[in-house]
Design an enzyme around this catalytic site. Structure first.
Site, mmCIF file in Angstrom:
data_model
loop_
_atom_site.group_PDB
_atom_site.id
_atom_site.type_symbol
_atom_site.label_atom_id
_atom_site.label_comp_id
_atom_site.label_asym_id
_atom_site.label_seq_id
_atom_site.Cartn_x
_atom_site.Cartn_y
_atom_site.Cartn_z
ATOM 1 N N GLU B 57 51.298 40.475 36.495
ATOM 2 C CA GLU B 57 51.730 39.751 37.697
ATOM 3 C C GLU B 57 50.620 38.920 38.320
ATOM 4 O OE1 GLU B 57 52.521 42.849 36.990
ATOM 5 O OE2 GLU B 57 54.689 43.103 37.227
ATOM 6 N N PHE B 119 60.271 56.106 43.172
ATOM 7 C CA PHE B 119 59.606 55.555 42.001
ATOM 8 C C PHE B 119 59.371 54.047 42.181
ATOM 9 C CE2 PHE B 119 59.909 53.611 37.707
ATOM 10 C CZ PHE B 119 58.689 54.069 37.238
ATOM 11 N N GLN B 120 58.156 53.624 41.928
ATOM 12 C CA GLN B 120 57.743 52.220 42.069
ATOM 13 C C GLN B 120 58.004 51.672 43.470
ATOM 14 O OE1 GLN B 120 59.161 49.924 38.641
ATOM 15 N NE2 GLN B 120 57.280 50.498 37.568
ATOM 16 N N LYS B 169 66.860 46.530 46.125
ATOM 17 C CA LYS B 169 67.776 46.352 45.008
ATOM 18 C C LYS B 169 69.238 46.372 45.446
ATOM 19 C CE LYS B 169 68.356 47.809 40.217
ATOM 20 N NZ LYS B 169 67.989 48.778 39.177
ATOM 21 N N MET B 487 26.399 33.798 37.130
ATOM 22 C CA MET B 487 26.048 33.635 38.539
ATOM 23 C C MET B 487 25.447 34.928 39.091
ATOM 24 S SD MET B 487 25.821 31.299 40.721
ATOM 25 C CE MET B 487 26.941 29.907 40.687
#
Lengths: 168, 589
Positions: B57, B119-120, B169, B487
């Site tokens: 993502e 969950f999630q 959902k 760097m």
């Protein structure tokens, strides 16, 4: 601009929607400012506008910076410094519980009269006073009550508004 | 298309259509399945939404940024709940820092499970509150279409930024009323576009009086759009003043024009920083006095009056106090400024400007971007110079990762058009370049898109190679490989007595084989003599390329304003004397 750190009262008008208070105080804490007091309530039931009043210590410059950052939050409609020194009126309410008997009890009652505090609950050993006024007045009252059996204090935090015809 | 009944998932796609979104970047998961199902059903229609499946993502968020930055449109991404959202946080923060319009749609567990550690599940609006311009959790199907329209409005108006709409959902499955965007108006958010005309006049008087003026322009010009870019060019040419740009502003003014004196700031040119230090008028257009630009604040341009054009009132006086703030959109303010300048027949001070240019030309003679070439080892600056020379006739989009290669790209690759330079400036996100290049390539399928990368940064989002292969996106990854987090190594050399703590990138993959493993082409150049041929081979290849450019390991980025120092205390590459950096400076980043 003044470099002196003092207390500033900031009024913020917001759309009353979920999470708006979290946004405002999250920004303030996230940028490292402190909050001395915070009040919030809906002030326009039709348009769902709430007014948040924040008292924060800082220099004029840091508080101005805080105000312009608050104005960046999407549901913030307006933010302004309404500190007493800037022609604002500040009021606070406190509930002050005194637990004492005898001479101390009588003295607390006498002083409450001077401050125009109201007794809203009493037992033989206690009073609960309701007191309105500027934060300084409430500070003074609480100081005086300390030797007289001060047990507990609850304060609303400051609400503020500009004097005269000026509208936020 | 007003007030019709549909499911929440259908509303999301309908809102995409209404806001002319034809491209999204995303990754499916349990809590966004209804929306993905609609995407599948939509695939057979005339103009299906093009969904680019990323491999992480974070990749979706940077691709959306690259798409937005290179096209001027809103970037759209779709992620699932929980880890889908937390993985997107880096990209949302990056977009917040660099003011890039992103709409992120995230799935959430069903409303009755919110707060149960399902969950999630994660508190998506809580986590993303400080890293989005605004966000919403949709709890009622009949709020959804309004919120979606507001999301596009908020992301793209005023100072642009990322927004997130978190949709449980069950709301995606429910049926409700869809309201079209034309009937939705945000109740309070109205950014101010035009500046006060008297204040503009005050600023113009400062410009007319200036003896040593400079334009200092930033990403706000590019965000404001093409009109702003054209107006800036007109105004700069009208005055004949020198112009310098921040990292994000490169390309707004042509990089090869004689009035352009290079990028300013920590790794800016000597002439740009000296001019900022000694000017008597600074005209800041759409830049924000970032700490990379100002160096030591107390000694920042001590003798100048400052004009600041910015759409975000909170940018004004945030770091540097200015004399003439102009709050508004760059294009609007410049349009009014040019009109007023002409109607009031203001004149610049020609003789002092001539003297000023003489001083600047003297600074230019320092040639602060010079470096020593080598016959046997490729110098990183040389590699980028050759890349520029061999591609400058094409319309090229360049993205970068973060580090030395990014600064060399900014110094040696010249941009003549806006939106061609896409880099993570504010957040400094390693791993940005490859997914951003994918986003830019999606927006411009026929253009050459190059990610100038470092071998350390590229590994942070290397999985997006699969995305490039799957969607046939011929991005070119040009790795400046010095086998160090360059760097970090440079700072350790200058600040920590060369104790190179964990900055050597050991156990690197063979990038040529890695390219081949993904199904791309791998090219390696190790000697200066091979460079041009290899670069041409990369450009001509029709498909993704990983180019492993093996360069000198110990090269540093110069000029450099060390932390806590002022503009006139720059280190130039040829100075061998060791500069002492104060303890105060060491704590800065």
């Amino acid at each position: 601009m003044s470099e002196i750190v003092s207390k500033h009262t900031v009024s913020v008008l917001v759309d009353n929607e979920p999470g708006v208070l979290a946004r405002v105080i999250g920004l303030i804490s996230g940028r490292g400012y402190n909050i001395d007091s915070l009040t919030v309530a809906e002030v326009d039931a039709e348009k769902h506008i709430s007014r948040i009043t924040i008292v924060a210590p800082g220099t004029e410059q840091t508080v101005n910076k805080m105000i312009s950052q608050l104005q960046r939050i999407v549901p913030v409609k307006r933010a302004a410094n309404v500190t007493f020194e800037n022609q604002g009126i500040e009021r606070e309410m406190a509930l002050v519980k005194i637990v004492s008997t005898g001479e101390k009890r009588v003295e607390s009652m006498r002083l409450s009269d001077v401050f125009r505090a109201r007794v809203i609950d009493t037992t033989h050993d206690s009073f609960v006073f309701e007191l309105n006024g500027s934060p300084r007045k409430i500070d003074a009252f609480i100081d005086l009550m300390k030797p007289l059996g001060l047990s507990e204090v609850s304060r609303t935090g400051v609400v503020a508004i500009a004097r005269g015809t000026e509208k936020m | 298309m007003v007030n019709i009944q549909m499911t929440g998932a259908q509303m999301v796609l309908q809102a995409f259509e209404d806001h002319k979104v034809d491209t999204i970047f995303g990754y499916p998961g349990g809590a966004v399945l209804p929306i993905y199902d609609e995407l599948a059903k939509e695939r057979d229609t005339n103009q299906p939404i093009r969904h680019y499946l990323v491999r992480h993502e974070q990749g979706a968020s940077h691709s959306a940024e690259g798409y937005a930055r290179s096209s001027g449109k809103v970037g759209v991404m779709l992620v699932t709940s929980g880890p889908g959202v937390t993985n997107a946080v880096t990209g949302l923060t990056d977009a917040m820092m660099d003011s890039i319009p992103i709409v992120c749609i995230s799935g959430q567990v069903p409303t009755h499970l919110i707060g149960t550690d399902a969950f999630q599940e994660c508190d998506a609006v809580g986590i993303t509150r400080p890293c989005t311009k605004h966000n919403w959790l949709v709890k009622d199907i009949n709020d959804l279409s309004r919120i979606l329209h507001e999301a596009f409005y908020v992301a793209s108006s005023g100072r642009p930024g990322p927004v997130l709409v978190d949709i449980p959902k069950d709301i995606q499955f429910q049926t409700g009323t869809y309201i079209g965007p034309e009937t939705v108006k945000h109740k309070s958010y109205r950014p101010k576009l035009k500046a006060n005309i008297d204040q503009i006049d005050d600023a113009l008087k400062l410009i007319a009086d200036a003896e040593k003026p400079i334009f200092y322009t930033g990403g706000g010009v590019i965000n404001s759009g093409n009109a702003a870019v054209q107006l800036l060019r007109e105004f700069v040419r009208l005055t004949g003043f020198p112009i310098t740009s921040t990292l994000q502003g490169l390309g707004a003014y042509p990089g090869d024009d004689s009035q352009f004196i290079g990028m300013l700031g920590m790794h800016g040119t000597y002439e740009a920083n000296m001019a900022m230090n000694e000017c008597d008028l600074m005209i800041n257009i759409g830049a924000r006095f970032d700490d990379r630009i100002t160096g030591k604040i107390d000694e920042f341009s001590p003798n100048s009056k400052k004009i600041h054009i910015d759409i975000d009132p909170s940018s004004i006086n945030k770091i540097v106090k200015v004399d003439a703030p102009l709050i508004g959109d760059v294009a609007h303010v410049l349009e009014d400024s040019i009109k007023l300048w002409k109607s009031k027949v203001y004149k610049i001070n020609k003789s002092s400007l001539k003297e000023w240019w003489k001083t600047i030309d003297k600074w230019k003679e320092k040639d602060s971007l010079k470096y020593v070439r080598d016959k046997n080892i490729i110098k990183p600056q040389h590699a980028i110079q050759r890349l520029y020379e061999l591609t400058k006739d094409k319309d090229v989009f360049v993205t970068t990762e973060v580090g030395q290669h990014q600064m060399w790209a900014a110094q040696y690759y010249k941009f003549n058009k806006p939106n061609r330079w896409i880099t993570s400036g504010g957040l400094g996100t390693m791993g940005f370049g490859l997914p951003a290049a994918i986003g830019a390539q999606v927006a411009h399928p026929d253009k050459l898109v190059i990610d100038i990368a470092g071998e350390a940064s590229i590994l942070m989002c290397i999985q997006e190679m699969s995305t490039a292969i799957q969607h046939k996106l011929p991005v070119k990854i040009f790795i400046i490989n010095n086998q160090y987090m360059g760097m970090v190594r440079q700072w350790q050399e200058l600040l920590h007595d060369k104790r190179y703590s964990h900055s050597y990138t050991d156990a690197l993959p063979d990038f040529v084989k890695l390219a081949e493993a993904y199904g791309a082409k791998g090219i390696r150049a190790q000697k200066p003599i091979e460079l041009d041929k290899a670069i041409n081979e990369m450009i001509e290849y029709d498909g993704p390329v990983i180019f492993d450019c093996v360069v000198e390991q110990n090269e540093n980025v110069f000029p450099m304003i060390p932390s806590g120092k002022a503009h006139n205390e720059m280190l130039l590459g040829d100075e061998t004397e060791k500069e002492e950096i104060s303890d105060e400076g060491k704590v800065l980043v």
